[in-house]
Design an enzyme around this catalytic site. Structure first.
Site, PDB file in Angstrom:
ATOM      1  N   CYS C  66       0.854  -1.193   0.000  1.00 47.88           N
ATOM      2  CA  CYS C  66       0.000   0.000   0.000  1.00 47.88           C
ATOM      3  C   CYS C  66       0.891   1.244   0.000  1.00 47.88           C
ATOM      4  O   CYS C  66       0.650   2.225  -0.700  1.00 47.88           O
ATOM      5  CB  CYS C  66      -0.892   0.031   1.236  1.00 47.88           C
ATOM      6  SG  CYS C  66      -1.879  -1.441   1.515  1.00 47.88           S
ATOM      7  N   CYS C 164     -35.426  -1.378   8.117  1.00 50.17           N
ATOM      8  CA  CYS C 164     -34.394  -0.789   8.983  1.00 50.17           C
ATOM      9  C   CYS C 164     -34.984   0.407   9.722  1.00 50.17           C
ATOM     10  O   CYS C 164     -34.762   0.610  10.914  1.00 50.17           O
ATOM     11  CB  CYS C 164     -33.204  -0.299   8.163  1.00 50.17           C
ATOM     12  SG  CYS C 164     -32.546  -1.459   6.966  1.00 50.17           S
ATOM     13  N   HIS C 168     -34.666   1.836  13.529  1.00 48.75           N
ATOM     14  CA  HIS C 168     -33.588   2.806  13.727  1.00 48.75           C
ATOM     15  C   HIS C 168     -33.968   4.266  13.436  1.00 48.75           C
ATOM     16  O   HIS C 168     -33.238   5.167  13.826  1.00 48.75           O
ATOM     17  CB  HIS C 168     -32.357   2.369  12.933  1.00 48.75           C
ATOM     18  CG  HIS C 168     -31.837   1.021  13.374  1.00 48.75           C
ATOM     19  ND1 HIS C 168     -31.189   0.841  14.571  1.00 48.75           N
ATOM     20  CD2 HIS C 168     -31.927  -0.212  12.814  1.00 48.75           C
ATOM     21  CE1 HIS C 168     -30.875  -0.451  14.709  1.00 48.75           C
ATOM     22  NE2 HIS C 168     -31.325  -1.107  13.657  1.00 48.75           N
ATOM     23  N   CYS C 209     -28.360  -7.754  10.882  1.00 54.17           N
ATOM     24  CA  CYS C 209     -29.692  -7.163  11.017  1.00 54.17           C
ATOM     25  C   CYS C 209     -30.700  -7.894  10.130  1.00 54.17           C
ATOM     26  O   CYS C 209     -31.818  -8.163  10.545  1.00 54.17           O
ATOM     27  CB  CYS C 209     -29.666  -5.694  10.598  1.00 54.17           C
ATOM     28  SG  CYS C 209     -29.605  -4.554  11.997  1.00 54.17           S
TER      29      CYS C 209
END
Lengths: 149, 106, 248
Positions: C66, C164, C168, C209
């Site tokens: 990198c 979701c 949330h 989730c």
């Protein structure tokens, strides 16, 4: 209650066999206060344990039993503590750690992170160089995360 | 090879206690869990840890499966002269690893 | 009107994205916050150090690391994580930081891909993410993928038929069993979760989730996952990067 036949159904031979097998399966193993008492007795021999001097810091309400921050300290001068011992009464295995302080140890205090399988009492025992034993305990509630992997 | 983060002050005062802070990358597999096929996952934990300063023992600890994954530990040490602090630990595979840090006492 | 009606019904119960942003940090216990705050005690730093070592380690037939292209990460990667996901110029699609690191690895270094969720992949992402710690998320929202991501966020899915947003947006701050429902922001990834007892990516969390509502998760490299990640970052605009965060 799994394994029960629907109400009114004939209790067949197969069900009885399954039920019998069920009793032979080991339950989820957990230590007990008695087991911890035995371990402590082994540790202290004929001595007695007094409440005080050792301070066990644990959250009373645990967010996740996988990783619980714990601090144990002893109200004693440097060099006075021989060892610290932690037990968890309802973990599958009751022993958590045994720590010994050598001649170059500083203040008698350790900080670590432990696992707690369920709500229970955790016990800390300090063994002093003068042969006395001191203890503290914390009773705590372990909640479970709603969303688990 | 297990990764270890050892945090010790580079310079300390003679006879004054200082904190030794340690993080070890280790799963601390408890031996109590089963895999997706229902087979027991063998225990793999760091079971013993010893900290020495040059040749003197500072601190020793026996660890059990109740120590959380990626063990974290803070304890205290005090020294009268400069030297090397080393942490040696052993896991269930018999892997022994040592981490050292030079500490100067002033 | 027929098409607007369900939308109106939805609006009447939906709270919309949070106005007063709260990081998951704010909803965590004092002990968990303390674990994140101390770099010497934050287990995420085990992965950060892994990534730091990876950064300058050559890989692939070209022998490039990198660092060969990007030099010192503390300089070149500063602020980068706060701008991701962005729209990739070559494909005109949302590109997550995890995917960008993966592409660098396979295309530029021509090295073997790092398996998702491996210590090496999480380590690099954590090391790059750390260089933006404390900087506010500031993702370019001027593209159609943000709206697509929001639609996915607000779409009911799985056997539990939950979106979701229902947890949330609408119920953030309330409790699900003993735990506070967080607003669900992506500002700490990769993060150390006590639940996992390990580091994990945003992809792993989203998958988690979706499995939770018993939906079939979108594949890790799917356009859906990328759009969701983009919308989440836009929704959290201004929240500070916390990588490597610690969460329950």
């Amino acid at each position: 209650m799994t394994g029960l036949p629907p109400r009114g159904a004939c209790v067949g031979r197969r069900f009885l066999l399954i039920a019998a097998a069920g009793t032979l399966l080991p339950a989820i193993a957990a230590a007990s206060p008695v087991q911890v008492a035995v371990l402590i007795r082994r540790l202290i021999g004929d001595a007695t344990v007094s409440e005080g001097r050792v301070k066990l810091d644990l959250p009373v309400l645990v967010e996740n039993g996988n990783t619980v921050a714990m601090t144990v300290s002893v109200d004693a001068p440097i060099g006075a503590v021989h060892s610290l011992h932690i037990f968890a009464e309802a973990n599958p295995l009751p022993e958590v750690l045994h720590a010994t302080f050598g001649p170059r140890a500083g203040v008698p205090r350790i900080q670590t992170r432990i696992r707690l399988a369920t709500s229970q009492t955790v016990v800390a025992i300090a063994r002093m160089r003068d042969g006395t034993f001191w203890q503290d305990s914390v009773e705590l509630l372990v909640t479970l995360a709603a969303c688990i992997d | 090879m297990v990764r270890v983060l050892l945090n010790v002050p580079k310079q300390v005062r003679k006879g004054e206690p200082f904190d030794v802070k340690l993080l070890i990358s280790h799963p601390m597999e408890s031996g109590q869990r089963r895999d997706a096929m229902g087979l027991a996952i063998p225990r793999d934990i760091v079971r013993r840890l010893v900290c020495t300063f040059d040749t003197e023992e500072v601190f020793g600890m026996d660890l059990f499966p109740a120590i959380a994954a990626n063990p974290f530990l803070v304890f205290s040490a005090q020294i009268e002269r400069s030297g090397t602090l080393s942490i040696m630990f052993t896991d269930d595979h018999g892997v022994v690893q040592t981490e050292t840090a030079a500490v100067e006492a002033v | 009107m027929k098409r607007l009606l369900p939308l109106l019904l939805l609006c009447s119960i939906a709270a919309g994205p949070p106005v007063d942003l709260r990081s998951g940090y704010d909803d965590a216990s004092a002990e968990t916050r303390a674990m994140q705050d101390d770099d010497g005690g934050n287990p995420g730093f085990l992965w950060v150090r892994e990534g730091e070592a990876q950064w300058s380690q050559p890989a692939g037939p070209l022998g490039k690391s990198c660092a060969s292209c990007h030099g010192d990460a503390t300089v070149s990667m500063r602020g980068v994580a706060a701008r991701y996901p962005l729209i990739d110029k070559a494909t005109n699609r949302p590109m997550t930081l995890d995917r960008r690191i993966g592409e660098c690895r396979t295309d530029r270094q021509q090295a073997e891909a790092l398996p998702p969720e491996s210590d090496a992949a999480l380590g690099l992402a954590a090391y790059v993410g750390l260089q933006s710690r404390g900087m506010p998320l500031n993702v370019d929202a001027d593209n159609p993928f943000v709206a697509a991501g929001r639609r996915l966020f607000e779409t009911r899915m799985g056997q539990l038929n939950l979106s979701c947003a229902q947890c949330h947006d609408d119920r953030a701050g309330m409790k699900l069993a003993g735990a506070v429902i967080p607003q669900g922001h992506p500002n700490g990834y990769p993060e150390y979760r006590l639940e996992w007892q390990a580091m994990g990516s945003l992809n792993r969390r989203l998958r988690n989730c979706m499995v939770g509502v018993r939906a079939e998760p979108f594949p890790p490299d799917s356009p859906e996952m990328a759009a969701l990640a983009l919308y989440l970052a836009v929704r959290a605009k201004g929240l500070k990067v916390e990588t490597p965060a610690v969460r329950p």
